[in-house]
Design an enzyme around this catalytic site. Structure first.
Site, mmCIF file in Angstrom:
data_model
loop_
_atom_site.group_PDB
_atom_site.id
_atom_site.type_symbol
_atom_site.label_atom_id
_atom_site.label_comp_id
_atom_site.label_asym_id
_atom_site.label_seq_id
_atom_site.Cartn_x
_atom_site.Cartn_y
_atom_site.Cartn_z
ATOM 1 C CG ASP A 1 -2.496 9.178 7.907
ATOM 2 O OD1 ASP A 1 -2.540 7.962 8.196
ATOM 3 O OD2 ASP A 1 -2.712 9.615 6.764
ATOM 4 C CD GLU B 1 -2.831 0.799 2.562
ATOM 5 O OE1 GLU B 1 -3.132 -0.354 2.975
ATOM 6 O OE2 GLU B 1 -3.144 1.826 3.161
#
Ligand SMILES: Cc1ncc(COP(=O)(O)O)c(C=O)c1O
Lengths: 402, 257
Positions: B58, B47
């Site tokens: 994040d 990924e």
């Protein structure tokens, strides 16, 4: 009180999917979906509830000090050859319009059973207004603020702490309002159950832009009544407001959006000049994209990275604008102007000397454009004086002798 | 050609290891060397993070890796340049993960088409709403046989999990706890959620991500689902690395053995 009026016929209000024209929506990661979905489903029901409205109204009256005066600024009017009225949001408790929204949202948070409140702040006015209502309701309060803003708005940091809030520095990116908002959203992702996020401007995912606009709409609701008393008409020729994310402008414009006779003027922060590379004039510099989960105009690179804006005023130092305003810009319903740091400083000094009112740096941007609008002598002009300048004294003093 | 993600899950249903790394990190031209090492040492899926200035989902470690990649000069155009011809060397499925804004500006169809051209198999865009995907973009993804992978969390309702599963292709990404990436939340509390996912009889394979950081957490995830995704812990393992290949070997070795 008109905060829950049906706006479905309006050309400029949010549609049933959460959009203003092609702007708006809720571009949230799945981690935020339940919270945002809950708000979308419940906010109108809460805002329409008579017991909510009663509590909101009585706090606005007895705690905030509303209605805020609509003041005819005689000497300013003489100077600019028009009839200029100032909507005195600076006289609200805590010194700005921000408290209208935080009172409404804390009452909403209680009804949703939340026990912890988070907020972002730029100038610190929204942080102070949030810390204030949290103290009032005995709720835990965490405020995110960019480290640069912590420095330039130091008095407000002390006020938030004195009110019992925890102030957390946002150290990523440009360390201003955009980054504080990122951190608040991340906090909400990490605390999905007990926390309500009191967003401070008319931006972010649906329903925030509409919810904040409605809670601020008391501003134009009052202007209409006060103007009728003073001039015999509810309709001015112009309403002028500064625009960071767009909450004071949304409140001042709200009940005039579909009155075509009323010209709406939004003033953005030009910084050191729109094309200087140090500006926050989003409509001039921005393109459509997604910021803080809303599709709107924002300043970005050719690669779609959000750029770091600049303004002397922490409350306007934001690379986007709320989706309602992006739509008002695109449809031409509102006129968008920009004021540079210099112009805003000069306007702040001018209002202080002419009227004995020291305006917030943000509000000074709105005042700065009075010189550029071609008024007729009998035009009635309402300027939203969104806040007072106590928090900006350091900035004003630093530039006093320049 | 069958999508490589589907080929992978047809051949392997257990212990699938998906490793996330930000493109252009630690150095601009490390994208391909990192991918090569990941394949070499046993990652089943890669990924690749497309760095973004404002990555809302994040935590600090992945944020910082993105900031560094952007400083290194990474961009979508640069990434596609780097990926040009990578299928000569790399056969494991590759997914791009990022945020919607850069993709919108690039143009969704142009982006998906480019992904198909260079050989990217799937895309994760956590801030793309399900309804907008279904109405505006699903046909585009299908046209180019590029899979869009949706996320579910412990707070996602059962009806919504089924809806997301029906739209998702390749696999379904189960976020282990409601958090940003890299939070150390105790996985033992998530057991009920993992069991619930197991019982839902989803049409897609399921990979668990967020908070998977070592052999113990990887093995726990694999007990319930087809495998897991490791991001933050891998970024930490290579951020100071002088020798990417050996850091990757050590990291994957510790998880698989
Ligand atoms: C006094 C004042 N006016 C205006 C603003 C700008 O915000 P908005 O555009 O939401 O009214 C701020 C923000 O901090 C403020 O403190």
């Amino acid at each position: 009180m008109d905060i829950a009026i049906d706006t479905s016929k309006s050309r400029y209000q949010v549609d049933k999917n959460g959009y203003y024209g092609r702007f708006g929506g809720a571009y949230v990661p799945e981690m935020l979906f339940p919270n945002v979905d809950e708000l979308q489903r419940k906010y109108m029901e809460v805002l329409s509830d008579p017991s909510f409205q009663q509590e909101f109204e009585s706090l606005l009256r007895d705690y905030v000090g509303r209605p805020s005066p609509l003041y005819f600024a005689k000497r300013l009017s003489e100077k600019y050859k028009a009839k200029i009225y100032l909507k005195r949001e600076d006289l609200n408790h805590t010194g700005a319009h921000k408290i209208n929204n935080t009172i409404g949202q804390i009452l909403l948070a209680k009804r949703l059973g939340k026990s912890r409140i988070i907020a972002e702040t730029g100038a610190g006015q929204h942080g102070v207004a949030t810390a204030t209502v949290c103290a009032l309701m005995g709720m835990e309060c965490v405020v995110y603020m960019g480290s640069i803003d912590i420095e330039r708005q130091a008095p407000n940091v002390s006020r938030m702490k004195m009110l019992g809030a925890t102030v957390v520095a946002a150290t990523s990116g440009s360390q201003t309002l955009k980054d504080a908002t990122n951190e608040a959203i991340r906090d909400w992702i990490n605390n999905p159950v007990d926390t309500h996020y009191i967003l401070g401007t008319a931006a972010g995912p649906h329903p925030y832009p509409d919810m904040v606009a409605r809670l601020q709409s008391v501003i134009s609701e009052e202007i209409r009544k006060q103007l009728l008393e003073k001039t015999g008409s509810e309709l001015p020729d112009y309403v002028v407001a500064c625009i960071g994310g767009g909450s004071n402008a949304a409140g001042a414009f709200f009940h005039y959006l579909d009155e075509d006779a009323v010209k709406l003027v939004a003033v953005e922060a030009g910084g050191k000049g729109v094309h200087s590379g140090h500006s926050a004039a989003t409509t001039q510099l921005g393109k459509i994209g997604i910021i803080h989960a809303a599709k709107t105009l924002l300043m970005q690179t050719e690669d779609g990275q959000i750029t770091e804006p600049y303004s002397i005023s922490a409350g306007l130092d934001y690379p986007g604008i709320g989706p309602m305003h992006a739509h008002l810009y695109e449809t031409g319903r509102a006129m968008f102007l920009d004021a540079t740091d210099e112009e805003a400083l000069a306007a702040g000094y001018e209002l202080s000397k002419l009227e004995g009112i020291i305006p917030a740096m943000e509000s000074a941007h709105a005042l700065a454009k009075l010189k550029d609008i071609p008024f007729n002598a009998d035009d009635v002009v309402v300027v939203c004086l969104s806040g007072r300048g106590d928090k900006d004294l350091n900035t004003y003093i630093r530039h006093m002798n320049k | 050609m069958q999508n490589r993600i589907d080929q992978l899950f047809a051949a392997k249903q257990h212990g699938v290891l998906n490793i996330y790394c930000t493109a252009g990190f630690p150095e601009l031209n490390d994208t391909l060397p990192v991918m090569t090492a990941l394949q070499q040492h046993g990652a089943d899926l890669i990924e690749l993070g497309m760095p973004f200035s404002d990555p809302l989902a994040d935590g600090p470690v992945i944020q910082d890796s993105g900031t560094r990649a952007l400083k290194n000069g990474m961009s979508l155009h640069k990434l596609f340049e780097q990926l040009d011809g990578f299928r000569d060397r790399i056969h494991v499925p590759v997914i791009l993960m990022g945020y919607l804004n850069p993709v919108l500006l690039y143009g969704v169809e142009a982006f998906v088409k480019k992904c198909a051209e260079v050989g990217v198999d799937g895309i994760i865009l956590p801030d793309l709403p399900m309804a907008e995907y279904e109405a505006d973009y699903k046909a585009v993804f299908e046209k180019y046989n590029v899979h869009l992978i949706f996320l579910v969390t412990p707070e996602t309702t059962e009806a919504r999990i089924h809806k997301l599963d029906s739209l998702s292709k390749g696999f379904l990404y189960a976020v282990s706890s409601s958090s940003t990436t890299g939070k150390d939340k105790d996985m033992s509390h998530q057991q009920a959620y993992f069991e619930r996912l197991q019982q839902l009889k989803l049409q897609n394979p399921v990979l668990i991500g967020f908070g998977i950081k070592d052999k113990a957490t990887f093995d726990t995830a694999c007990r319930y689902t087809n495998g897991a995704i490791i991001g933050t812990a891998f970024i930490k393992a290579i951020e100071q690395s002088k020798d990417i290949d050996s850091s990757v070997r050590t990291f994957i070795g510790a998880i698989k053995n």
